[in-house]
Enzyme design. Structure first.
Site, PDB file in Angstrom:
ATOM      1  N   LYS A  16     -32.931  -3.964 -53.609  1.00  0.00           N
ATOM      2  CA  LYS A  16     -32.207  -2.863 -52.989  1.00  0.00           C
ATOM      3  C   LYS A  16     -32.723  -1.518 -53.527  1.00  0.00           C
ATOM      4  CE  LYS A  16     -28.051  -5.810 -52.645  1.00  0.00           C
ATOM      5  NZ  LYS A  16     -26.613  -5.914 -52.953  1.00  0.00           N
ATOM      6  N   TYR A  56     -25.790  -6.887 -42.870  1.00  0.00           N
ATOM      7  CA  TYR A  56     -24.513  -7.207 -43.522  1.00  0.00           C
ATOM      8  C   TYR A  56     -23.391  -7.501 -42.518  1.00  0.00           C
ATOM      9  CZ  TYR A  56     -26.037  -6.112 -48.320  1.00  0.00           C
ATOM     10  OH  TYR A  56     -26.643  -6.132 -49.555  1.00  0.00           O
ATOM     11  N   ASN A 119     -26.088  -3.572 -57.672  1.00  0.00           N
ATOM     12  CA  ASN A 119     -26.494  -4.870 -58.252  1.00  0.00           C
ATOM     13  C   ASN A 119     -27.932  -5.267 -57.917  1.00  0.00           C
ATOM     14  OD1 ASN A 119     -26.119  -5.733 -55.644  1.00  0.00           O
ATOM     15  ND2 ASN A 119     -24.479  -7.184 -56.095  1.00  0.00           N
ATOM     16  N   HIS A 122     -30.678  -8.654 -53.375  1.00  0.00           N
ATOM     17  CA  HIS A 122     -29.972  -9.506 -52.420  1.00  0.00           C
ATOM     18  C   HIS A 122     -30.725 -10.822 -52.268  1.00  0.00           C
ATOM     19  CE1 HIS A 122     -28.218 -10.994 -48.674  1.00  0.00           C
ATOM     20  NE2 HIS A 122     -29.457 -11.233 -48.307  1.00  0.00           N
ATOM     21  N   GLU A 133     -31.829 -14.082 -41.738  1.00  0.00           N
ATOM     22  CA  GLU A 133     -32.296 -12.871 -42.422  1.00  0.00           C
ATOM     23  C   GLU A 133     -33.817 -12.747 -42.384  1.00  0.00           C
ATOM     24  OE1 GLU A 133     -28.377 -12.576 -45.348  1.00  0.00           O
ATOM     25  OE2 GLU A 133     -30.303 -13.130 -46.229  1.00  0.00           O
TER      26      GLU A 133
HETATM   27  P1  RTP Z   1     -25.924 -10.270 -51.690  1.00  0.00           P
HETATM   28  O1  RTP Z   1     -25.539 -10.739 -50.299  1.00  0.00           O
HETATM   29  O2  RTP Z   1     -26.303  -8.812 -51.756  1.00  0.00           O
HETATM   30  O3  RTP Z   1     -26.887 -11.162 -52.401  1.00  0.00           O
HETATM   31  O4  RTP Z   1     -24.620 -10.338 -52.531  1.00  0.00           O
HETATM   32  P2  RTP Z   1     -23.613 -11.526 -52.645  1.00  0.00           P
HETATM   33  O5  RTP Z   1     -23.837 -12.548 -51.567  1.00  0.00           O
HETATM   34  O6  RTP Z   1     -23.707 -11.967 -54.055  1.00  0.00           O
HETATM   35  O7  RTP Z   1     -22.255 -10.773 -52.363  1.00  0.00           O
HETATM   36  P3  RTP Z   1     -21.463 -10.455 -51.023  1.00  0.00           P
HETATM   37  O8  RTP Z   1     -20.039 -10.795 -51.266  1.00  0.00           O
HETATM   38  O9  RTP Z   1     -22.160 -11.017 -49.823  1.00  0.00           O
HETATM   39  O10 RTP Z   1     -21.558  -8.881 -50.999  1.00  0.00           O
HETATM   40  C1  RTP Z   1     -22.709  -8.249 -50.554  1.00  0.00           C
HETATM   41  C2  RTP Z   1     -22.956  -7.021 -51.349  1.00  0.00           C
HETATM   42  O11 RTP Z   1     -21.907  -6.103 -51.155  1.00  0.00           O
HETATM   43  C3  RTP Z   1     -21.757  -5.293 -52.310  1.00  0.00           C
HETATM   44  N1  RTP Z   1     -20.367  -5.342 -52.732  1.00  0.00           N
HETATM   45  N2  RTP Z   1     -19.677  -4.256 -52.982  1.00  0.00           N
HETATM   46  N3  RTP Z   1     -17.571  -2.442 -53.528  1.00  0.00           N
HETATM   47  C4  RTP Z   1     -17.390  -3.742 -53.699  1.00  0.00           C
HETATM   48  O12 RTP Z   1     -16.374  -4.189 -54.150  1.00  0.00           O
HETATM   49  C5  RTP Z   1     -18.466  -4.646 -53.347  1.00  0.00           C
HETATM   50  N4  RTP Z   1     -18.413  -5.966 -53.320  1.00  0.00           N
HETATM   51  C6  RTP Z   1     -19.618  -6.403 -52.926  1.00  0.00           C
HETATM   52  C7  RTP Z   1     -22.689  -5.828 -53.371  1.00  0.00           C
HETATM   53  O13 RTP Z   1     -23.875  -5.038 -53.349  1.00  0.00           O
HETATM   54  C8  RTP Z   1     -22.997  -7.225 -52.874  1.00  0.00           C
HETATM   55  O14 RTP Z   1     -24.251  -7.661 -53.335  1.00  0.00           O
END
Ligand code: RTP
Length: 155
Positions: A16, A56, A119, A122, A133
Protein backbone atom coordinates in the site's frame (compact mmCIF):
# COMPACT_ATOMS: atom_id res chain seq x y z
CA UNK A 1 10.67 -34.78 -8.31
CA UNK A 2 7.12 -34.59 -9.56
CA UNK A 3 5.89 -32.69 -6.51
CA UNK A 4 5.99 -29.41 -8.41
CA UNK A 5 3.94 -30.76 -11.32
CA UNK A 6 0.72 -29.95 -9.47
CA UNK A 7 -0.97 -26.68 -10.43
CA UNK A 8 0.63 -23.98 -8.31
CA UNK A 9 -1.69 -21.43 -6.82
CA UNK A 10 -1.40 -17.68 -7.19
CA UNK A 11 -2.27 -14.79 -4.91
CA UNK A 12 -2.54 -11.03 -5.24
CA UNK A 13 -0.26 -9.04 -2.92
CA UNK A 14 -0.07 -5.23 -2.84
CA UNK A 15 2.24 -2.92 -0.94
CA UNK A 16 0.00 0.00 0.00
CA UNK A 17 1.08 3.67 -0.34
CA UNK A 18 2.47 3.78 3.22
CA UNK A 19 4.75 0.79 2.56
CA UNK A 20 6.00 2.27 -0.71
CA UNK A 21 6.59 5.73 0.82
CA UNK A 22 8.46 4.21 3.76
CA UNK A 23 10.88 2.40 1.45
CA UNK A 24 9.71 -1.09 2.44
CA UNK A 25 9.39 -2.57 -1.05
CA UNK A 26 12.64 -4.55 -1.05
CA UNK A 27 12.13 -5.71 2.55
CA UNK A 28 8.67 -7.08 1.75
CA UNK A 29 9.50 -8.54 -1.68
CA UNK A 30 12.52 -10.32 -0.22
CA UNK A 31 10.40 -12.08 2.42
CA UNK A 32 8.24 -13.66 -0.29
CA UNK A 33 11.31 -14.44 -2.44
CA UNK A 34 13.31 -16.05 0.36
CA UNK A 35 10.35 -18.22 1.37
CA UNK A 36 10.53 -19.73 -2.11
CA UNK A 37 7.51 -18.17 -3.79
CA UNK A 38 7.80 -17.06 -7.40
CA UNK A 39 7.01 -13.56 -8.61
CA UNK A 40 4.85 -13.76 -11.74
CA UNK A 41 3.66 -10.13 -12.09
CA UNK A 42 4.64 -6.75 -10.66
CA UNK A 43 3.83 -3.10 -11.36
CA UNK A 44 3.77 0.24 -9.59
CA UNK A 45 0.51 2.16 -10.05
CA UNK A 46 -1.53 4.94 -8.47
CA UNK A 47 -5.04 3.51 -8.38
CA UNK A 48 -7.97 5.89 -8.91
CA UNK A 49 -10.52 6.17 -6.11
CA UNK A 50 -13.04 4.27 -8.29
CA UNK A 51 -10.50 1.49 -8.73
CA UNK A 52 -9.87 1.35 -4.96
CA UNK A 53 -13.63 1.08 -4.41
CA UNK A 54 -13.74 -1.89 -6.78
CA UNK A 55 -10.83 -3.55 -5.01
CA UNK A 56 -12.47 -3.12 -1.58
CA UNK A 57 -16.10 -3.67 -2.74
CA UNK A 58 -16.61 -6.32 -0.03
CA UNK A 59 -16.10 -3.62 2.61
CA UNK A 60 -18.47 -1.02 1.12
CA UNK A 61 -20.78 -1.06 4.14
CA UNK A 62 -18.00 -0.60 6.69
CA UNK A 63 -17.61 2.84 8.32
CA UNK A 64 -13.94 3.03 7.27
CA UNK A 65 -14.63 2.23 3.58
CA UNK A 66 -14.35 5.79 2.26
CA UNK A 67 -11.17 6.61 4.17
CA UNK A 68 -9.66 3.27 3.16
CA UNK A 69 -10.32 3.96 -0.54
CA UNK A 70 -8.91 7.50 -0.23
CA UNK A 71 -5.81 6.01 1.36
CA UNK A 72 -5.27 3.28 -1.25
CA UNK A 73 -5.57 5.84 -4.05
CA UNK A 74 -3.33 8.41 -2.32
CA UNK A 75 -0.07 7.32 -3.94
CA UNK A 76 1.84 4.53 -5.65
CA UNK A 77 0.86 0.94 -4.84
CA UNK A 78 3.12 -2.00 -5.74
CA UNK A 79 0.80 -4.65 -7.18
CA UNK A 80 2.14 -8.19 -7.42
CA UNK A 81 1.15 -11.76 -8.13
CA UNK A 82 3.05 -14.47 -6.27
CA UNK A 83 2.90 -18.17 -7.07
CA UNK A 84 3.59 -21.31 -5.05
CA UNK A 85 2.08 -24.15 -3.07
CA UNK A 86 -0.26 -22.77 -0.43
CA UNK A 87 0.72 -19.16 -1.22
CA UNK A 88 -2.74 -17.72 -0.52
CA UNK A 89 -2.95 -18.94 3.05
CA UNK A 90 0.76 -18.79 3.84
CA UNK A 91 1.07 -15.34 2.27
CA UNK A 92 -1.50 -14.14 4.82
CA UNK A 93 0.64 -15.75 7.51
CA UNK A 94 3.74 -13.88 6.33
CA UNK A 95 1.67 -10.67 6.36
CA UNK A 96 0.24 -11.16 9.87
CA UNK A 97 -3.04 -10.10 11.49
CA UNK A 98 -4.92 -7.09 10.05
CA UNK A 99 -4.28 -5.01 13.19
CA UNK A 100 -0.50 -4.62 13.63
CA UNK A 101 -1.07 -4.44 17.41
CA UNK A 102 -2.20 -8.07 17.17
CA UNK A 103 0.16 -9.39 14.51
CA UNK A 104 3.05 -11.51 15.75
CA UNK A 105 6.67 -10.38 15.64
CA UNK A 106 8.25 -12.04 12.62
CA UNK A 107 5.31 -11.14 10.40
CA UNK A 108 5.43 -8.20 7.99
CA UNK A 109 2.85 -6.16 9.89
CA UNK A 110 4.18 -7.31 13.26
CA UNK A 111 7.69 -6.18 12.39
CA UNK A 112 6.97 -3.10 10.30
CA UNK A 113 3.64 -1.47 11.23
CA UNK A 114 1.83 -0.13 14.29
CA UNK A 115 -1.76 0.84 13.41
CA UNK A 116 -4.52 -0.80 11.32
CA UNK A 117 -5.06 2.15 8.99
CA UNK A 118 -1.37 2.06 8.03
CA UNK A 119 -0.80 -1.67 7.80
CA UNK A 120 1.40 -1.42 4.65
CA UNK A 121 0.29 -4.52 2.74
CA UNK A 122 -2.70 -6.36 1.32
CA UNK A 123 -3.03 -10.06 0.53
CA UNK A 124 -5.96 -11.98 -0.97
CA UNK A 125 -7.91 -13.84 1.72
CA UNK A 126 -8.96 -16.91 -0.30
CA UNK A 127 -8.94 -18.63 -3.70
CA UNK A 128 -11.98 -16.72 -5.01
CA UNK A 129 -10.71 -13.28 -3.98
CA UNK A 130 -7.25 -14.16 -5.31
CA UNK A 131 -8.75 -14.93 -8.70
CA UNK A 132 -10.91 -11.77 -8.71
CA UNK A 133 -8.14 -9.47 -7.48
CA UNK A 134 -5.55 -10.79 -9.97
CA UNK A 135 -8.10 -10.21 -12.76
CA UNK A 136 -8.88 -6.71 -11.48
CA UNK A 137 -5.27 -5.54 -11.20
CA UNK A 138 -3.60 -7.38 -14.08
CA UNK A 139 -4.25 -8.28 -17.69
CA UNK A 140 -3.57 -11.95 -18.52
CA UNK A 141 -0.55 -11.00 -20.65
CA UNK A 142 1.07 -9.30 -17.65
CA UNK A 143 1.30 -12.64 -15.82
CA UNK A 144 4.64 -14.19 -16.70
CA UNK A 145 5.02 -17.96 -16.73
CA UNK A 146 8.58 -19.20 -16.45
CA UNK A 147 10.63 -21.98 -14.90
CA UNK A 148 13.00 -20.98 -12.15
CA UNK A 149 16.02 -23.19 -11.50
CA UNK A 150 15.36 -22.96 -7.77
CA UNK A 151 12.04 -24.75 -8.06
CA UNK A 152 13.45 -28.24 -8.18
CA UNK A 153 15.24 -27.52 -4.88
CA UNK A 154 12.13 -26.05 -3.26
CA UNK A 155 9.55 -28.71 -4.17
P1 RTP B 1 -6.22 -6.68 3.55
O1 RTP B 1 -7.49 -7.05 2.81
O2 RTP B 1 -5.75 -5.27 3.30
O3 RTP B 1 -5.13 -7.70 3.45
O4 RTP B 1 -6.61 -6.66 5.06
P2 RTP B 1 -7.39 -7.75 5.87
O5 RTP B 1 -8.06 -8.74 4.96
O6 RTP B 1 -6.41 -8.26 6.85
O7 RTP B 1 -8.49 -6.85 6.55
P3 RTP B 1 -9.94 -6.40 6.10
O8 RTP B 1 -10.85 -6.61 7.25
O9 RTP B 1 -10.30 -6.97 4.76
O10 RTP B 1 -9.72 -4.84 5.96
C1 RTP B 1 -9.12 -4.30 4.84
C2 RTP B 1 -8.28 -3.15 5.21
O11 RTP B 1 -9.08 -2.12 5.75
C3 RTP B 1 -8.32 -1.35 6.67
N1 RTP B 1 -9.05 -1.29 7.93
N2 RTP B 1 -9.27 -0.15 8.54
N3 RTP B 1 -10.24 1.84 10.31
C4 RTP B 1 -10.40 0.55 10.60
O12 RTP B 1 -10.88 0.19 11.64
C5 RTP B 1 -9.94 -0.43 9.65
N4 RTP B 1 -10.14 -1.74 9.70
C6 RTP B 1 -9.57 -2.28 8.61
C7 RTP B 1 -6.98 -2.03 6.84
O13 RTP B 1 -6.05 -1.36 5.99
C8 RTP B 1 -7.24 -3.42 6.31
O14 RTP B 1 -6.05 -4.00 5.81
Amino acid sequence: QEAHAAELERTFIAIKPDGVQRGLISEIVSRFERKGYKLVAIKLIVPSKEFAQKHYHDLKDRPFFNGLCDFLSSGPVLAMVWEGEGVIKYGRKLIGATDPQKSEPGTIRGDLAIVVVRNIIHGSDGPETAKDEIALWFEPKELVSYTSNAEKWIY
